[in-house]
Design a protein around this motif. Structure first.
Motif, PDB file in Angstrom:
ATOM      1  N   PHE A  37       0.646  -1.087  -0.179  1.00 15.98           N
ATOM      2  CA  PHE A  37       0.007  -0.021  -0.220  1.00 15.98           C
ATOM      3  C   PHE A  37       0.993   1.152   0.048  1.00 15.98           C
ATOM      4  N   ARG A  38       0.321   2.306  -0.267  1.00 14.18           N
ATOM      5  CA  ARG A  38       1.125   3.625  -0.174  1.00 14.18           C
ATOM      6  C   ARG A  38       0.434   4.736   0.229  1.00 14.18           C
ATOM      7  N   SER A  39       0.976   5.785   0.894  1.00 19.15           N
ATOM      8  CA  SER A  39       0.138   6.764   1.282  1.00 19.15           C
ATOM      9  C   SER A  39       1.034   8.170   1.178  1.00 19.15           C
ATOM     10  N   ALA A  40       0.298   9.080   0.480  1.00 17.63           N
ATOM     11  CA  ALA A  40       0.964  10.067  -0.187  1.00 17.63           C
ATOM     12  C   ALA A  40       0.491  11.478   0.896  1.00 17.63           C
ATOM     13  N   PRO A  41       1.211  12.493   0.770  1.00 17.02           N
ATOM     14  CA  PRO A  41       0.881  13.668   1.512  1.00 17.02           C
ATOM     15  C   PRO A  41      -0.505  14.174   1.136  1.00 17.02           C
ATOM     16  N   GLY A  42      -1.589  14.270   1.970  1.00 16.61           N
ATOM     17  CA  GLY A  42      -2.672  14.868   1.653  1.00 16.61           C
ATOM     18  C   GLY A  42      -3.985  13.809   1.053  1.00 16.61           C
ATOM     19  N   LYS A  43      -3.506  12.550   0.743  1.00 18.12           N
ATOM     20  CA  LYS A  43      -4.237  11.510   0.072  1.00 18.12           C
ATOM     21  C   LYS A  43      -4.381  10.339   1.074  1.00 18.12           C
ATOM     22  N   GLU A  44      -5.400   9.817   0.925  1.00 13.09           N
ATOM     23  CA  GLU A  44      -5.711   8.497   1.703  1.00 13.09           C
ATOM     24  C   GLU A  44      -4.616   7.339   1.200  1.00 13.09           C
ATOM     25  N   ARG A  45      -4.620   6.648   2.157  1.00 12.10           N
ATOM     26  CA  ARG A  45      -3.679   5.077   1.947  1.00 12.10           C
ATOM     27  C   ARG A  45      -4.505   4.273   0.813  1.00 12.10           C
ATOM     28  N   GLU A  46      -3.586   3.935  -0.262  1.00 15.24           N
ATOM     29  CA  GLU A  46      -4.293   3.118  -1.149  1.00 15.24           C
ATOM     30  C   GLU A  46      -3.596   1.738  -1.552  1.00 15.24           C
ATOM     31  N   PHE A  47      -4.363   1.016  -2.061  1.00 19.08           N
ATOM     32  CA  PHE A  47      -3.901  -0.338  -2.365  1.00 19.08           C
ATOM     33  C   PHE A  47      -2.963  -0.121  -3.610  1.00 19.08           C
ATOM     34  N   VAL A  48      -1.837  -0.894  -3.499  1.00 18.59           N
ATOM     35  CA  VAL A  48      -1.027  -0.952  -4.976  1.00 18.59           C
ATOM     36  C   VAL A  48      -1.034  -2.233  -5.379  1.00 18.59           C
ATOM     37  N   ALA A  49      -0.572  -3.131  -4.814  1.00 13.65           N
ATOM     38  CA  ALA A  49      -0.602  -4.623  -5.231  1.00 13.65           C
ATOM     39  C   ALA A  49      -0.423  -5.575  -4.242  1.00 13.65           C
TER      40      ALA A  49
END
Length: 119
Positions: A37-49
């Motif tokens: 998963f990944r988490s970018a500033p100002g964004k919700e954590r999202e599934f990657v793979a």
């Protein structure tokens, strides 16, 4: 208790590559579904793979298909994320996660590793 430790983050130019690794301390690694998963500033954590332990089936976020590859080595209790053709929008903290194969929620998380892609 499952412990996950990520390695391999860093700074790379757009178009470059990085490989993330995640080592798991667990007795039956092949029984776990592993995900990134990944988490970018100002964004919700999202599934990657993600990758299933039993048969290696893989699943990807649409925006990384064809660029990222998830794989695992059950003998080494390790899951990998090979990231090619990186884009600035891939910049985020990347987290490794694990869940037993018969559950739906990821119960175990690593501490995260920063990936920064410069334009």
């Amino acid at each position: 208790q499952v412990q996950l430790v990520e390695f391999g983050g860093g700074l790379v130019q757009a178009g470059g590559s990085l490989r993330l690794s995640c080592a798991a301390s667990v007795r039956t690694f092949s029984g776990y579904f592993m995900g990134w998963f990944r988490s970018a500033p100002g964004k919700e954590r999202e599934f990657v793979a993600s990758i299933r332990g039993s048969d290696g089936s893989t699943y990807y976020l649409d925006s990384v298909k064809g660029r990222f590859t998830i794989s695992r080595d059950n003998a080494k209790n390790t899951v990998y994320l090979q990231m090619n053709s990186l884009k600035p929008e891939d910049t985020a903290v990347y987290y490794c996660a694990a869940r037993p194969g018969n559950t739906v929620s990821y119960a175990y998380w690593g501490q995260g590793t920063q990936v920064t892609v410069s334009s």
